[in-house]
Design a protein around this motif. Sequence first.
Motif, PDB file in Angstrom:
ATOM      1  N   ALA A  73       0.834  -1.208   0.000  1.00  0.00           N
ATOM      2  CA  ALA A  73       0.000   0.000   0.000  1.00  0.00           C
ATOM      3  C   ALA A  73       0.864   1.252   0.000  1.00  0.00           C
ATOM      4  O   ALA A  73       0.583   2.233  -0.719  1.00  0.00           O
ATOM      5  CB  ALA A  73      -0.936  -0.016   1.197  1.00  0.00           C
ATOM      6  N   ALA A  74       1.933   1.240   0.788  1.00  0.00           N
ATOM      7  CA  ALA A  74       2.831   2.394   0.843  1.00  0.00           C
ATOM      8  C   ALA A  74       3.540   2.601  -0.489  1.00  0.00           C
ATOM      9  O   ALA A  74       3.698   3.738  -0.967  1.00  0.00           O
ATOM     10  CB  ALA A  74       3.846   2.209   1.961  1.00  0.00           C
ATOM     11  N   ASP A  75       3.970   1.509  -1.109  1.00  0.00           N
ATOM     12  CA  ASP A  75       4.663   1.579  -2.394  1.00  0.00           C
ATOM     13  C   ASP A  75       3.759   2.159  -3.472  1.00  0.00           C
ATOM     14  O   ASP A  75       4.149   3.064  -4.210  1.00  0.00           O
ATOM     15  CB  ASP A  75       5.132   0.179  -2.796  1.00  0.00           C
ATOM     16  CG  ASP A  75       5.862   0.177  -4.115  1.00  0.00           C
ATOM     17  OD1 ASP A  75       7.078   0.485  -4.129  1.00  0.00           O
ATOM     18  OD2 ASP A  75       5.227  -0.119  -5.154  1.00  0.00           O
ATOM     19  N   ARG A  76       2.542   1.653  -3.549  1.00  0.00           N
ATOM     20  CA  ARG A  76       1.622   2.140  -4.575  1.00  0.00           C
ATOM     21  C   ARG A  76       1.141   3.552  -4.271  1.00  0.00           C
ATOM     22  O   ARG A  76       0.856   4.341  -5.192  1.00  0.00           O
ATOM     23  CB  ARG A  76       0.432   1.187  -4.718  1.00  0.00           C
ATOM     24  CG  ARG A  76       0.804  -0.175  -5.318  1.00  0.00           C
ATOM     25  CD  ARG A  76       1.584  -0.008  -6.624  1.00  0.00           C
ATOM     26  NE  ARG A  76       1.751  -1.257  -7.332  1.00  0.00           N
ATOM     27  CZ  ARG A  76       2.819  -2.041  -7.246  1.00  0.00           C
ATOM     28  NH1 ARG A  76       3.828  -1.702  -6.454  1.00  0.00           N
ATOM     29  NH2 ARG A  76       2.894  -3.166  -7.942  1.00  0.00           N
ATOM     30  N   GLY A  77       1.065   3.895  -2.988  1.00  0.00           N
ATOM     31  CA  GLY A  77       0.715   5.257  -2.631  1.00  0.00           C
ATOM     32  C   GLY A  77       1.756   6.241  -3.122  1.00  0.00           C
ATOM     33  O   GLY A  77       1.426   7.308  -3.661  1.00  0.00           O
ATOM     34  N   ALA A  78       3.024   5.894  -2.945  1.00  0.00           N
ATOM     35  CA  ALA A  78       4.103   6.756  -3.434  1.00  0.00           C
ATOM     36  C   ALA A  78       4.111   6.813  -4.957  1.00  0.00           C
ATOM     37  O   ALA A  78       4.394   7.857  -5.555  1.00  0.00           O
ATOM     38  CB  ALA A  78       5.442   6.245  -2.917  1.00  0.00           C
ATOM     39  N   MET A  79       3.792   5.707  -5.576  1.00  0.00           N
ATOM     40  CA  MET A  79       3.805   5.601  -7.037  1.00  0.00           C
ATOM     41  C   MET A  79       2.733   6.486  -7.676  1.00  0.00           C
ATOM     42  O   MET A  79       2.918   7.012  -8.772  1.00  0.00           O
ATOM     43  CB  MET A  79       3.577   4.131  -7.416  1.00  0.00           C
ATOM     44  CG  MET A  79       3.778   3.773  -8.856  1.00  0.00           C
ATOM     45  SD  MET A  79       3.653   1.959  -9.030  1.00  0.00           S
ATOM     46  CE  MET A  79       3.705   1.789 -10.798  1.00  0.00           C
ATOM     47  N   THR A  80       1.600   6.649  -6.984  1.00  0.00           N
ATOM     48  CA  THR A  80       0.480   7.414  -7.544  1.00  0.00           C
ATOM     49  C   THR A  80       0.242   8.716  -6.783  1.00  0.00           C
ATOM     50  O   THR A  80      -0.850   9.284  -6.856  1.00  0.00           O
ATOM     51  CB  THR A  80      -0.806   6.558  -7.527  1.00  0.00           C
ATOM     52  OG1 THR A  80      -1.065   6.133  -6.167  1.00  0.00           O
ATOM     53  CG2 THR A  80      -0.661   5.335  -8.407  1.00  0.00           C
ATOM     54  N   ALA A  81       1.242   9.190  -6.055  1.00  0.00           N
ATOM     55  CA  ALA A  81       1.101  10.428  -5.277  1.00  0.00           C
ATOM     56  C   ALA A  81       0.658  11.577  -6.177  1.00  0.00           C
ATOM     57  O   ALA A  81       1.211  11.794  -7.258  1.00  0.00           O
ATOM     58  CB  ALA A  81       2.423  10.764  -4.595  1.00  0.00           C
ATOM     59  N   GLY A  82      -0.373  12.304  -5.750  1.00  0.00           N
ATOM     60  CA  GLY A  82      -0.879  13.423  -6.523  1.00  0.00           C
ATOM     61  C   GLY A  82      -1.882  13.040  -7.589  1.00  0.00           C
ATOM     62  O   GLY A  82      -2.482  13.912  -8.234  1.00  0.00           O
ATOM     63  N   MET A  83      -2.082  11.761  -7.801  1.00  0.00           N
ATOM     64  CA  MET A  83      -3.021  11.294  -8.819  1.00  0.00           C
ATOM     65  C   MET A  83      -4.385  11.066  -8.164  1.00  0.00           C
ATOM     66  O   MET A  83      -4.491  10.380  -7.150  1.00  0.00           O
ATOM     67  CB  MET A  83      -2.510   9.980  -9.430  1.00  0.00           C
ATOM     68  CG  MET A  83      -3.383   9.428 -10.517  1.00  0.00           C
ATOM     69  SD  MET A  83      -2.672   7.878 -11.165  1.00  0.00           S
ATOM     70  CE  MET A  83      -3.822   7.535 -12.490  1.00  0.00           C
ATOM     71  N   LYS A  84      -5.429  11.660  -8.723  1.00  0.00           N
ATOM     72  CA  LYS A  84      -6.771  11.498  -8.176  1.00  0.00           C
ATOM     73  C   LYS A  84      -7.379  10.211  -8.701  1.00  0.00           C
ATOM     74  O   LYS A  84      -7.525  10.027  -9.907  1.00  0.00           O
ATOM     75  CB  LYS A  84      -7.649  12.690  -8.546  1.00  0.00           C
ATOM     76  CG  LYS A  84      -8.977  12.719  -7.798  1.00  0.00           C
ATOM     77  CD  LYS A  84      -9.715  14.015  -8.031  1.00  0.00           C
ATOM     78  CE  LYS A  84     -11.009  14.056  -7.226  1.00  0.00           C
ATOM     79  NZ  LYS A  84     -11.726  15.344  -7.428  1.00  0.00           N
ATOM     80  N   ARG A  85      -7.725   9.304  -7.786  1.00  0.00           N
ATOM     81  CA  ARG A  85      -8.275   8.012  -8.177  1.00  0.00           C
ATOM     82  C   ARG A  85      -9.727   7.924  -7.738  1.00  0.00           C
ATOM     83  O   ARG A  85     -10.119   8.487  -6.713  1.00  0.00           O
ATOM     84  CB  ARG A  85      -7.453   6.887  -7.558  1.00  0.00           C
ATOM     85  CG  ARG A  85      -6.006   6.875  -8.037  1.00  0.00           C
ATOM     86  CD  ARG A  85      -5.169   5.839  -7.331  1.00  0.00           C
ATOM     87  NE  ARG A  85      -5.607   4.492  -7.614  1.00  0.00           N
ATOM     88  CZ  ARG A  85      -5.003   3.399  -7.143  1.00  0.00           C
ATOM     89  NH1 ARG A  85      -3.952   3.520  -6.359  1.00  0.00           N
ATOM     90  NH2 ARG A  85      -5.465   2.206  -7.437  1.00  0.00           N
TER      91      ARG A  85
END
Length: 308
Positions: free
Chosen positions: A132-144
Amino acid sequence: MSDLILHHYAGSPFSEKVRLVLGYKGLAWQSVNVPVMMPKTDVVALTGGYRRTPFLQVGADIYCDTALMCRVIEQHSPAPSLWPASAAGQTDLLAQWADSDLFWVAVPYTMQPAGAAAIFAGAPPEFMQAFAADRGAMTAGMKRPTTRDAAAALQSYLGWLEQMLGDGRGFLCGAAASLADFSVAQSIWYIRRAPPVSGILAPFTRVAAWYERVAAFGHGEASKLSSADAIAVANSSTPVASLVQPGLGFEAGAAVQVSAMDYASDIVAGELVGLSHESITLRRVDERAGTVHVHFPRIAYSLRNSES
């Protein structure tokens, strides 16, 4: 052309897209399993920082993003084509929609708690937290989208696909399979991996039958290769020569940076040795991989001079 080496992992949707393309072409390929999340030391040795999965290696040439990878595979093996003449521009338009809009509702919908529990069944809590932390960093700033928003969009998108198949065609753009089919199939495949939430697909019977036809192409003939051996292949190979086309705002030999515009926007820096309206090529030198050329699509990637 040297052997095709696919760097991927089993649960990656975009990897499934390429695996199906390789199956459609009936190709033999070498399979390198990459980590699901950072750190990815061997990946970075080849890509210079690009962390998305998958990527394709041909000798000392590294191809990033499945949009470009599929064109490379087409050049390697033109028949059967991913771009049948009867489909004209429909193929690319539908594939781009599937890789962006459809994908980014399929994943959030599937990863709601019940779906995530099914996909990661048996994984320890520490893994789930790290993922979860990895994917959170990967999509930081992206509105999902929320689960409800994603479900609403999926209902519409699946309905559109169902309508397209209503005339009895075998594949999305007609009688022959195309890149569009494999781009759409990756999201259907991902949802199907989570039975607790995959019921959203049930009303769309034509889509289900179409997906089975696509999945039947299989994955071709894969043989395992270690990441260390893949790096050794790059080190012992010479990258293909590229050309910087004039009039596109950049000079050959310039120090530049490339990054994706949407998510996982890690910067890859290098010497610009190839540029067209379709692709970007950087020359990089790595201590282990040697001299490599890293290739990106021009669409959806930012190209800047390093000093800017």
